[in-house]
Design a protein around this motif. Structure first.
Motif, PDB file in Angstrom:
ATOM      1  N   ALA A 138      23.263  -7.750  -9.482  1.00 39.09           N
ATOM      2  CA  ALA A 138      24.254  -6.297  -9.431  1.00 39.09           C
ATOM      3  C   ALA A 138      23.542  -5.205 -10.229  1.00 39.09           C
ATOM      4  CB  ALA A 138      25.592  -6.354 -10.145  1.00 39.09           C
ATOM      5  N   LYS A 139      22.664  -5.447 -11.232  1.00 41.19           N
ATOM      6  CA  LYS A 139      21.820  -4.466 -11.812  1.00 41.19           C
ATOM      7  C   LYS A 139      20.426  -4.153 -11.011  1.00 41.19           C
ATOM      8  CE  LYS A 139      23.445  -5.767 -16.638  1.00 41.19           C
ATOM      9  NZ  LYS A 139      23.100  -6.222 -18.015  1.00 41.19           N
ATOM     10  N   ARG A 140      20.082  -5.141 -10.341  1.00 43.84           N
ATOM     11  CA  ARG A 140      18.897  -4.843  -9.572  1.00 43.84           C
ATOM     12  C   ARG A 140      18.860  -4.524  -8.227  1.00 43.84           C
ATOM     13  NH1 ARG A 140      17.704  -2.860 -13.264  1.00 43.84           N
ATOM     14  NH2 ARG A 140      16.241  -3.172 -15.087  1.00 43.84           N
ATOM     15  N   LEU A 141      20.089  -4.892  -7.525  1.00 46.30           N
ATOM     16  CA  LEU A 141      20.198  -4.766  -6.091  1.00 46.30           C
ATOM     17  C   LEU A 141      20.105  -3.456  -5.777  1.00 46.30           C
ATOM     18  CD1 LEU A 141      20.618  -6.991  -3.884  1.00 46.30           C
ATOM     19  CD2 LEU A 141      22.859  -6.431  -3.916  1.00 46.30           C
ATOM     20  N   PRO A 142      19.421  -2.838  -4.932  1.00 47.07           N
ATOM     21  CA  PRO A 142      19.382  -1.667  -4.151  1.00 47.07           C
ATOM     22  C   PRO A 142      21.000  -1.206  -3.505  1.00 47.07           C
ATOM     23  CG  PRO A 142      17.608  -2.566  -3.550  1.00 47.07           C
ATOM     24  CD  PRO A 142      18.268  -3.561  -4.286  1.00 47.07           C
ATOM     25  N   PRO A 143      21.352   0.014  -3.443  1.00 55.58           N
ATOM     26  CA  PRO A 143      22.785   0.189  -3.015  1.00 55.58           C
ATOM     27  C   PRO A 143      22.924   0.012  -1.697  1.00 55.58           C
ATOM     28  CG  PRO A 143      21.976   2.075  -4.469  1.00 55.58           C
ATOM     29  CD  PRO A 143      20.818   1.075  -4.346  1.00 55.58           C
ATOM     30  N   ASP A 144      21.788   0.099  -0.986  1.00 52.89           N
ATOM     31  CA  ASP A 144      21.907  -0.189   0.564  1.00 52.89           C
ATOM     32  C   ASP A 144      21.680  -1.648   1.028  1.00 52.89           C
ATOM     33  OD1 ASP A 144      19.039  -0.573  -0.486  1.00 52.89           O
ATOM     34  OD2 ASP A 144      18.469  -0.449   1.585  1.00 52.89           O
ATOM     35  N   SER A 194       0.656  -1.158  -0.009  1.00 51.73           N
ATOM     36  CA  SER A 194      -0.106   0.013   0.011  1.00 51.73           C
ATOM     37  C   SER A 194       1.002   1.105  -0.044  1.00 51.73           C
ATOM     38  CB  SER A 194      -1.030  -0.202   1.256  1.00 51.73           C
ATOM     39  OG  SER A 194      -0.039  -0.231   2.245  1.00 51.73           O
ATOM     40  N   ALA A 195       1.884   1.243   0.608  1.00 56.33           N
ATOM     41  CA  ALA A 195       2.914   2.322   0.365  1.00 56.33           C
ATOM     42  C   ALA A 195       4.370   1.736   0.301  1.00 56.33           C
ATOM     43  CB  ALA A 195       2.900   3.013   1.978  1.00 56.33           C
ATOM     44  N   LEU A 196       5.315   2.727  -0.280  1.00 54.17           N
ATOM     45  CA  LEU A 196       6.521   2.218  -0.679  1.00 54.17           C
ATOM     46  C   LEU A 196       7.332   2.120   0.538  1.00 54.17           C
ATOM     47  CD1 LEU A 196       7.244   4.772  -3.657  1.00 54.17           C
ATOM     48  CD2 LEU A 196       6.646   2.235  -3.896  1.00 54.17           C
ATOM     49  N   VAL A 197       7.609   0.788   0.856  1.00 48.36           N
ATOM     50  CA  VAL A 197       8.561   0.626   1.918  1.00 48.36           C
ATOM     51  C   VAL A 197       9.685  -0.341   1.384  1.00 48.36           C
ATOM     52  CG1 VAL A 197       6.507   0.381   3.450  1.00 48.36           C
ATOM     53  CG2 VAL A 197       7.268  -1.433   2.297  1.00 48.36           C
ATOM     54  N   PRO A 198      11.060  -0.160   2.110  1.00 51.89           N
ATOM     55  CA  PRO A 198      12.159  -0.915   1.695  1.00 51.89           C
ATOM     56  C   PRO A 198      11.886  -2.434   1.841  1.00 51.89           C
ATOM     57  CG  PRO A 198      12.694   0.208   3.761  1.00 51.89           C
ATOM     58  CD  PRO A 198      11.218   0.575   3.279  1.00 51.89           C
ATOM     59  N   PHE A 199      12.446  -3.144   1.403  1.00 55.32           N
ATOM     60  CA  PHE A 199      12.519  -4.793   1.502  1.00 55.32           C
ATOM     61  C   PHE A 199      13.824  -5.092   2.108  1.00 55.32           C
ATOM     62  CE2 PHE A 199      12.372  -9.084  -0.679  1.00 55.32           C
ATOM     63  CZ  PHE A 199      12.024  -9.791   0.511  1.00 55.32           C
ATOM     64  N   HIS A 200      13.727  -4.846   3.637  1.00 56.66           N
ATOM     65  CA  HIS A 200      15.070  -4.936   4.324  1.00 56.66           C
ATOM     66  C   HIS A 200      15.700  -6.278   4.250  1.00 56.66           C
ATOM     67  CE1 HIS A 200      14.182  -0.960   6.300  1.00 56.66           C
ATOM     68  NE2 HIS A 200      13.187  -1.607   6.540  1.00 56.66           N
TER      69      HIS A 200
END
Length: 1640
Positions: free
Chosen positions: A1042-1048, A956-962
């Motif tokens: 590597a192309k789709r992994l978030p920097p964090d 429902s809201a943009l949240v990170p996938f930790h």
């Protein structure tokens, strides 16, 4: 042919009769007979003369001549004149009597000649025989035999002589002292009597109708006295048998009063012989004739002798019959004939003798008596008519006999009785019941014992004949219809007749249909007075139940359904139309399957649907209640067939469901509970199904009846209301409780959902658990019985599913949920963790799955314990090493699916990243397990959960996938797991995680990311265990990550991957390294050091360790070094010891990363390759004449390095840049290393390395060059070339001296087909080799260029002219192989550029004709190539260019037709065919002479031992046809000589010669003289074909042209061939001699 020629031909054949080979002898005799067909008189005279002149000729050869004479006489008897017949008679008579001792074959052949002549010249033969049949002198044995056989073959001609013959012969009988003469006299008397009887029986056709039997009475009586009173007493068995055989027909010629007088002696005399002889067929035949004679004269003496005759005959009929012994069978036939004769005169005494024998203790006596009885019923029907009741009553004892052979005989008697009206008498029904009983025998109730008695039949034999008898009696004997209908219905229901159901149903169907056609009302079963007939309800139940196992008993299902369909009016009047539709559909279903493929559940459901449809159609509650009552009555009948009883329970449930009387329903349910056999699993299951089906319509009554039963005293082990339970043990009580629990489960599963849901907790679960647990002293005690546990789990599962499936089930509050889940967990934990034997855990997990969706939710701790227990219970199960059938594997798959369903249902209640993380944490220990089967299962579950989470993700809201990095780090190294399935599941997990990240970033669920989708393509490549491909895939996966992994998430991913480096699975550790390197690609830096030292250090490091990250670092370092100092790196690596080890190869391959660097490296290696000579010559031994070639090191090392560099896919661009130079250099390197050896020091290393493993690559110079060439082709984009060469074996050919040229040709062909654009530069590079100092290099380049000309790509690329010029310049090369290949290349123009042949025709023809004259050798390979090339070019050159050389070529190639070498014969003959083809039917006379001259050799070489030669002859003859200007001959050649068609050579040659002699008779002499030349051929088949050709030519030529043949020369040649060492040749020569009859 003059008279002398006929005689000479006969003489030659007669001389050849002494050949040692039987086939030749047969052919000589055949030829002699063929000659006799045309000139019978001359041949007969020649045979007679030959036998007279060669008195010492051995008797086997005399026998063959006499047999030929017999053949000629038999076929041409009507054409013989009296003189020839007289001569032949005298010849045969003399041959027959020449030797006084017996020489049977010889004398028998002479006798046969006389008998054959006697058919027309009976007077002359008789005159000759009587001349040797003088009174007072014993005649020759075969004189008597000849007279005997003559009397039978020509009775009308011989009988008038018999009076005088007998008058002469009778005094001789007393003179015969030797048994052999007495035997032949007996034989003569037998034949004389038989011919006399035949004469008397056909007086209306006889030449003398006044002949009477009385005329022979006196002589016959005299002969009888001697035979019976004197000779019959002889000790010689053969004589006694001959006497008995004669007495039979003689008895008919005795005066009646004398016969009556002699019978008291004659019959005992004959009967006594039965004890002295084993073979009694002839005695029985004679006895039958004597009895017939006695009966015909109304003998009274026979009555006195009857008992003794019957006793002997009965003993004979009881002898076991061997079906393989014709004499014993014949004896049985004659003995039964005797009984028939006696039945006509004394039926009462005969039956009085026979019938008591049925009570004998001897099995053979009983069987024999029954056989006689059956024979009498059939053969003496009129005499037995009034004896029917007596015979029927006597059969009571045999019906009780248990012996299989007796049973078989009884059934055969009953079959005979049925055909003659016996079974319509009182007692006939018992006979039919007996047949039905035998139909019901088990197929193998009496196993066959190995003994000599072949009549020891198994019961199955009795059953088979009984089934056949029942059907035949029912369908073919019209009078039996009233006996069998409706009587056979009585056997349908009794269980003991189950195995007879199929034949019973088939017979009943036929009878019913027949009566229905006659009278519809008569078809209805009348039950008045037929109390034993089964009711309609009993018939319906029985036939329906046995149909549940339709293929048993020879297909009783289909038979039962057909009978039901026919009986529809008797079952219920309204069923006809309904069953006419439904039953055929059921039968069609059965036809589509077999016993092995039929889905049993689906079939039973179809039958139950048929039953429901029937009940709905009847709609009569009384009828339905009666049917249910009958079904319950029949339940005990199926105690021994549990599957059928299970189905009957389902039928009862279905029927009760259709009943409207609740009292009836409850009464039947109560009876079922009271009478069920609970110890049987299938019965418990059937009872539960019955209650479940009944609950569909009567839920309340079903539950009430079950509750009443649960409340009974049965569980307290005390006397209760059900006395049947008072002595039950605890185990029996558990089985009862198990059945009741199952009943509740089936009721919940089948009853309507809206009615079940309110009663699940209050009634069903409460009573279910009350049945499951008992109380002892007030304490609850749970059972350990596995059956009861499984029943509870199944029932809970069914009930839970029913609750979930109801409209309000999942929303309602289920208070017993925790209790049920806890119970299920206990069951799961109690199962053995390492094996899977029962479905308890599967059913328990399914129950938990359904329960998990109900409210309230499980506590977190309970849920965790549940997940842990289930994972441990399933994942730890050991894989089955072997699975004999699919049941165990299916159970595991179903259990795993249940676990997946459970985990997804639990995940569904917490669809957050934390919930997903918790689930993965449960799986994490299993993912890292050291046991492969646990890892693959855990990864599969993880992929399933991730896929489910992805499909049901709602953000429902943009949240990170930790947790992304952590999870990818857990799964991604598993892409290199040892197990392929684990690798694929790992990719699936990564794929889902990337899409989860996209989902959390806000992308829609149907969005497809191109980068993430690449994983699906990579997934398929992970199936194969190739390490290089595997880690390349891992690298690609890392690139996608590597192309789709978030920097964090990068740090957490790297940390997790670094932990993965210590994974015990080395592949996973290496995969982690690959992924780390890919992720850090842009952050690394390179160190530059001294090149030689660094290369040395890197090699040493690689030898110390095998860690993947060290390998990666080493490769990267070499690449950086070579980027700066490529020459130094190449020189350093070339200095490495040969053979290159794997680490050195790895470093070489690292140089192929960047195209620019790779091109520089390849250029340096090419320079090194040509810097030194390819080999050095030396002699290993002083005495060796052939120098050894030893490879030089630098070119060898450069070749190996080229392979290593070009084997890397990244080297492709550089290879393309240097493609022509690489290809030409390596091809020539291959050519000059064929047969070259390694230096001695490297040979030792090669031997040691050869056992190092499958990855070892040979250092052998030629193989290394071939490998490098393959690598260049692959990198150059020519994979198709490599594959084509591999398929055709081209690479192996390249390596060998013998196959090198062919290998080069195949390489050129593949290049032309798949690499055409590369050829201009490649050919340019190869042109320069014309001046090479090495012959082999010139041969290789010439072979390559020559083969290119066979492709049209040369023309498209405008290379034709340059190639032709280059090859023409090589025509005078000093090497013969080069000259030969030049001719091949020039001929290839016909294939590659046929339209250019005319333009270059003179040049091509000149080269080819020059090749024909190349060298002085008789078998020059250059000449062979020229012939092959000319054959290819002739069709394409200008006619004018060809006409000038046609004759020259034909003359030049003619000597090769008979060359000792197959290749030259085939090539020259095929070229000859092309020369003819080129003429197109318009050839000059001078060439036509060559065609005619070649005709005979071509025809004869069709029998050449080599297939290519025969194929060439076929082609050449087809081409010659039009030039011969004979349409018929051309058609023959086209019809018979097509490629691939089998050729009957004799038939073809006959037809060809027929047309040749019809259209070209003047060629006879020429063709015959040519064929005479081949009489001396070195090939046996050709030598045999030559006389065949001659024979057929002579056979078809007209008389006026025969003078062309020098008959004397031909006969002399054939006479020589008759002495040939090959039997086939001699046989054909003899056959040809027979055809020379045309000259007669």
């Amino acid at each position: 042919m003059s008279e002398s020629h006929v005689q000479r031909l006969s003489t030659i054949l007669l001389d050849a009769i002494t050949d040692k080979d039987p086939l030749v002898q047969e052919q000589v005799c055949g030829a002699l007979c063929a000659l006799g067909e045309s000139r019978p008189e001359e041949v007969l005279l020649a045979c007679a003369e030959h036998l007279r002149q060669h008195e010492k000729l051995a008797h086997p050869y005399r026998t063959m001549i006499l047999r030929a004479v017999e053949t000629v006489v038999s076929s041409r008897i009507g054409e013989l004149d009296k003189d020839v017949a007289r001569t032949t008679i005298l010849l045969a008579s003399g041959e027959m009597t020449r030797a006084k001792e017996l020489v049977c074959d010889w004398q028998q052949a002479a006798s046969n000649v006389l008998v054959a002549l006697g058919k027309r010249f009976v007077g002359k033969v008789m005159e000759e025989m009587l001349s040797k049949f003088q009174p007072g002198l014993l005649p020759h044995y075969f004189v008597v035999q000849t007279l005997a056989n003559l009397s039978v073959s020509n009775a009308f001609g011989t009988v008038p002589f018999l009076t005088s013959i007998l008058s002469t012969m009778l005094p001789m009988l007393s003179l015969a002292k030797h048994d052999s003469m007495r035997v032949v006299f007996c034989f003569a008397l037998q034949r004389f009597s038989e011919s006399t009887l035949e004469y008397l029986a056909n007086l209306d056709q006889a030449p003398d109708p006044t002949v009477r039997k009385d005329a022979f009475a006196t002589d016959t009586l005299s002969a009888y006295d001697i035979l019976f009173h004197q000779w019959l007493q002889s000790r010689e068995a053969k004589l006694r048998l001959a006497v008995v055989e004669a007495l039979g027909p003689m008895s008919h010629l005795l005066p009646s009063e004398k016969l009556e007088e002699q019978l008291p002696k004659l019959l005992p005399g004959v009967l006594a012989l039965y004890k002295k002889h084993a073979e009694t067929a002839h005695m029985s035949k004679s006895l039958a004739q004597i009895l017939e004679a006695a009966v015909s004269v109304g003998s009274r003496t026979l009555e006195v002798q009857l008992d003794s005759v019957l006793a002997v005959l009965h003993a004979q009929v009881c002898v076991p019959v061997e079906s393989s012994s014709p004499l014993v069978m014949s004896n049985q036939k004659e003995v039964l004939r005797c009984f028939t004769v006696l039945a006509c005169c004394s039926p009462d005494r005969l039956l009085a003798f026979l019938l008591p024998k049925l009570d004998s203790s001897s099995e053979r006596t009983r069987v024999g008596t029954l056989q006689v009885l059956r024979h009498l019923i059939n053969a003496a029907a009129a005499q037995m008519e009034v004896k029917k009741p007596f015979i029927l009553s006597s059969m009571k004892l045999p019906l009780l006999d248990t012996n299989s052979k007796v049973k078989r005989a009884v059934v055969q008697v009953i079959s005979a009785m049925a055909h003659h009206g016996y079974l319509e008498q009182p007692g006939g029904e018992a006979m039919m019941e007996y047949v039905v009983q035998q139909c019901a025998l088990p197929p193998e109730s009496e196993p066959q014992k190995p003994c000599a008695d072949s009549e020891n039949l198994p019961a199955d034999g009795v059953r088979a004949i009984s089934i056949s008898t029942l059907y035949l009696v029912s369908t073919t004997v019209d009078r039996m219809s009233d006996v069998l209908w409706p009587y056979l219905l009585e056997f349908l229901v009794p269980v003991r007749f189950t195995r007879a159901l199929t034949p019973l149903c088939r017979s009943l169907v036929h009878l019913a249909q027949k009566r229905q056609e006659q009278d519809a009302d008569a078809f209805l079963i009348q039950y008045n007075g037929n109390a034993t007939l089964p009711s309609p309800y009993a018939i319906t139940t029985r036939l329906l139940v046995v149909s549940s196992k339709p293929y048993l008993g020879d297909g009783r299902g289909a038979a039962s359904l057909r009978l039901l369909s026919v009986l529809h009016r008797n079952i219920h009047p309204v069923l006809g139309q309904r069953w006419a539709t439904t039953i055929p559909l059921l039968l069609e279903h059965l036809d589509e399957y077999t016993e092995e493929t039929l889905p049993q559940k689906e079939w039973e459901e179809k039958l139950l649907m048929f039953l429901r449809d029937t009940l709905a159609a009847v709609a009569d509650n009384t009828w339905i209640c009666q049917l249910s009552l009958e079904m319950c009555r029949q339940l005990p009948n199926y105690n021994e067939t549990p599957q059928e009883k299970n189905f009957l329970y389902k039928c009862i449930g279905t029927t009760l469901g259709a009943a409207s009387h609740k009292e009836v329903v409850r009464k039947h349910l109560q009876e079922l509970l009271e009478t069920a056999r609970y110890q049987e699993e299938t019965e418990r299951e059937g009872l539960a199904c019955c209650f479940g089906i009944c609950a569909i319509s009567h839920l309340d009554d079903t539950l009430a009846q079950l509750e009443d039963f649960v409340k009974s005293d049965v569980f307290r082990k005390s006397t209760g209301i059900f006395n049947i339970f008072k002595d039950r043990s605890e185990n029996e009580a558990d089985k009862v409780r198990s059945a009741l629990v199952l009943c509740y489960g089936h009721v919940a599963a089948r009853a309507p959902r809206e009615l079940v849901q309110p009663r699940v907790e209050s009634d069903i679960f409460r009573n279910m658990f009350q049945c499951f647990s008992t109380k002892v002293l007030g304490i609850k005690v749970e059972t350990k019985d596995p059956t009861l546990r499984l029943s509870l789990v199944r029932s809970v599962c069914m009930a839970s599913q029913a609750v979930c499936g109801s409209a309000r089930g999942s929303a309602s509050h289920f208070s017993r949920k925790a209790e049920l889940v806890g119970q299920m967990m206990e069951f799961i934990k109690a199962e053995p963790p390492d094996s899977l034997r029962t479905p308890i855990r599967k059913k328990a997990m399914l129950a938990c799955t359904y329960l998990a969706s109900l409210e309230p939710a499980l506590e977190e701790q309970v849920q965790a314990e549940l997940v842990h227990s289930c994972l441990h219970s399933v994942l730890a199960v050991l894989p089955e090493p072997t699975v004999e059938d699919g049941r165990q594997e299916s159970l595991y798959l179903d259990t795993m699916q249940a676990l997946k369903d459970l985990l997804t249902s639990l995940l569904q209640r917490d669809m957050t990243s934390q919930g997903l993380q918790r689930m993965v944490e449960h799986l994490s220990p299993w993912i890292k397990s050291p046991r492969g089967h646990e890892r693959v299962r855990a990864l599969g579950l993880s992929a399933c959960l991730l896929q489910y989470f992805l499909e049901h993700l709602h953000v429902s809201a943009l949240v990170p996938f930790h947790n992304l990095g952590l999870l990818i780090g857990l799964f991604s190294p598993r892409c290199a797991d040892l197990w392929p399935a684990t690798r694929q599941e790992a990719v699936s997990c990564v794929y889902c995680l990337l899409y989860l990240q996209l989902g959390y970033e806000g992308f829609s669920r149907d969005y497809r990311d191109d980068v993430a989708e690449q994983l699906l393509a990579l997934k398929d490549g992970l199936v194969h265990p190739d390490p290089a491909a595997l880690f390349h895939s891992c690298h690609s996966i890392a690139q996608v990550i590597a192309k789709r992994l978030p920097p964090d998430q990068l740090i957490s991913l790297l940390l997790t991957l670094f932990e993965g480096l210590g994974d015990p699975d080395k592949d996973c550790s290496r995969a982690a390294t690959v992924m780390i390197n890919c992720l850090l690609k842009e952050r690394g830096h390179l160190l530059l050091e001294k090149v030689p030292e660094l290369v040395s250090v890197l090699r040493a490091k690689l030898q110390e360790t095998r860690e993947e990250h060290v390998l990666q670092a080493a490769q990267h370092s070499v690449y950086l070094l070579a980027s700066q100092h490529h020459a130094a790196v190449v020189s350093s690596l070339l200095g490495s010891p040969l053979p290159f080890d794997s680490h050195t190869g790895t470093l070489w391959r690292a140089l192929a990363v960047e195209p620019g660097l790779t091109a520089q490296v390849l250029g340096l290696l090419l320079e090194k390759l040509s810097r030194d000579v390819p080999f050095k010559e030396g002699r290993a031994f002083l005495l060796s004449t052939t120098p050894d070639r030893v490879a030089t090191l630098l070119p060898l090392a450069a070749t190996c390095a080229l392979y290593e560099v070009t084997s890397v896919p990244a080297s492709g661009p550089a290879v393309l840049e240097l493609y022509p130079q690489l290809f030409a250099a390596l091809l020539l390197r291959v050519s000059c290393t064929v047969g070259v050896q390694l230096p001695r020091n490297l040979q030792a290393k090669e031997r040691r390395s050869s056992g190092s493993g499958p990855g070892f690559r040979s250092l052998e110079p030629c193989s290394s060059a071939v490998d490098a060439l393959q690598a260049v082709l692959l990198r150059g984009g020519n994979e198709d070339v490599v594959q084509r060469m591999e398929l055709e074996g081209g690479w192996e050919l390249l390596r060998t001296s013998a196959g090198h040229e062919e290998g080069v040709a195949r390489l050129a062909s593949a290049m032309a087909k798949f690499a055409g654009p590369r050829l201009p530069l490649v050919t340019k590079a190869l042109f320069s080799t014309q001046s090479s100092v090495y012959d082999i290099q010139r041969v290789t380049s010439t072979a390559f260029l020559a083969e290119l000309l066979s492709s049209n790509v040369v023309r498209d690329l405008m290379l034709l002219e340059s190639l032709l010029d280059n090859l023409a310049a090589r025509q005078k090369d000093s090497c013969a192989s080069v000259r030969r290949l030049v001719l091949r290349g020039l001929a290839n123009v016909a294939t590659g550029s046929p339209d250019k042949v005319r333009a270059h025709g003179p040049q091509l023809l000149t080269a080819m004709i020059g090749g024909l004259d190349d060298g002085d050798a008789a078998h020059s390979l250059v000449a062979l190539e020229a012939m092959v090339g000319l054959a290819r070019l002739l069709d394409l050159v200008e006619a004018w260019d060809l006409r000038s050389v046609l004759l020259h070529v034909a003359i030049r190639i003619r000597p090769f037709f008979d060359s000792e070498k197959m290749e030259f014969r085939a090539a020259s003959i095929r070229l000859f065919g092309h020369l003819n083809k080129a003429c197109r039917g318009d050839c000059e006379d001078v060439f036509l002479e060559q065609v005619v001259g070649g005709l005979a050799p071509l025809l004869l070489h069709l029998r050449d031992p080599q297939a290519p030669v025969t194929a060439a002859c076929r082609f050449a003859l087809r081409m010659c046809g039009p030039n011969l200007e004979c349409e018929e001959l051309a058609d023959v050649f086209q019809k018979h000589l097509q490629e691939g068609r089998s050729l009957h050579f004799g038939e073809f040659l006959n037809t060809t010669c027929k047309h040749l002699m019809h259209h070209f008779p003047d060629l006879l002499g020429r063709l015959v003289s040519t064929s005479l030349f081949y009489f001396k051929s070195s090939w046996e088949d050709v030598r045999a074909a030559a006389p065949m050709l001659t024979g057929f030519l002579v056979l078809h030529v007209e008389a006026e042209h025969r003078p062309q043949v020098d008959l004397e020369q031909l006969l002399a040649a054939l006479q020589l061939l008759l002495k040939d060492p090959a039997p086939a040749v001699r046989a054909k020569a003899a056959e040809t001699l027979g055809r020379l009859v045309k000259f007669a």
